[in-house]
Design a protein around this motif. Structure first.
Motif: not given
Length: 157
Positions: A22-25, A50-51, A60-65
């Motif tokens: 799960l990316p944070s930045k 990214c905003p 990135k799709w959340v379910e992939d992460g």
């Protein structure tokens, strides 16, 4: 950005480009935001973005992460499983040793209680003998006072 470009970005980006989990930045340093897709192909599907929403920034799709986090956790879980098994074995050995110690202590307590009972009996017997001797001495002094006077007179006392 259109939903088609979101899908093409997701399909063309490699996992290694954005990292696993799960990316944070984003690589630009901005905090990642979770958006919800409104495309016909992926309605309501959440994704990290990214905003800036630029094509070369994070998507990135959340379910992939989430899937990557779960898959990456399996080896750790296997390690925990082996550690848990080893800990259970150690606890089992320690438990057996403690049970043996408890058994020995119970036996020691029983021996001590028997020993205490013997000593109590001995003390009672000694007290009885002492009382008997005192009674005999007192009885002798009361019954035979002249013998005591004679001894004192003769210088034996």
């Amino acid at each position: 950005m259109s939903s088609n470009s979101e899908n093409s970005i997701a399909s063309t980006q490699s996992v290694s480009r954005w990292g696993r989990g799960l990316p944070s930045k984003c690589h630009c340093g901005l905090d990642v935001v979770i958006y919800t897709s409104s495309s016909a192909k992926n309605p309501g599907r959440p994704y990290f973005r990214c905003p800036t929403r630029l094509d070369d920034h994070l998507f990135k799709w959340v379910e992939d992460g989430t899937y990557e986090v779960v898959v990456d956790s399996w080896p750790k879980l296997a390690g925990f499983d082996s550690e848990l098994s080893a800990a259970k074995s150690e606890v089992s050995v320690e438990l057996e040793a403690l049970q043996a110690m408890v058994k020995e202590l119970k036996e020691e307590v029983m021996r001590s209680e028997r020993e205490n009972q013997k000593w109590k009996l001995m003390i009672k017997l000694c007290c009885f003998c002492l009382a008997f001797i005192i009674i005999v001495i007192v009885f002798g002094i009361l019954m035979f006072p002249k013998i005591n006077e004679q001894r004192l007179f003769l210088g034996y006392g």
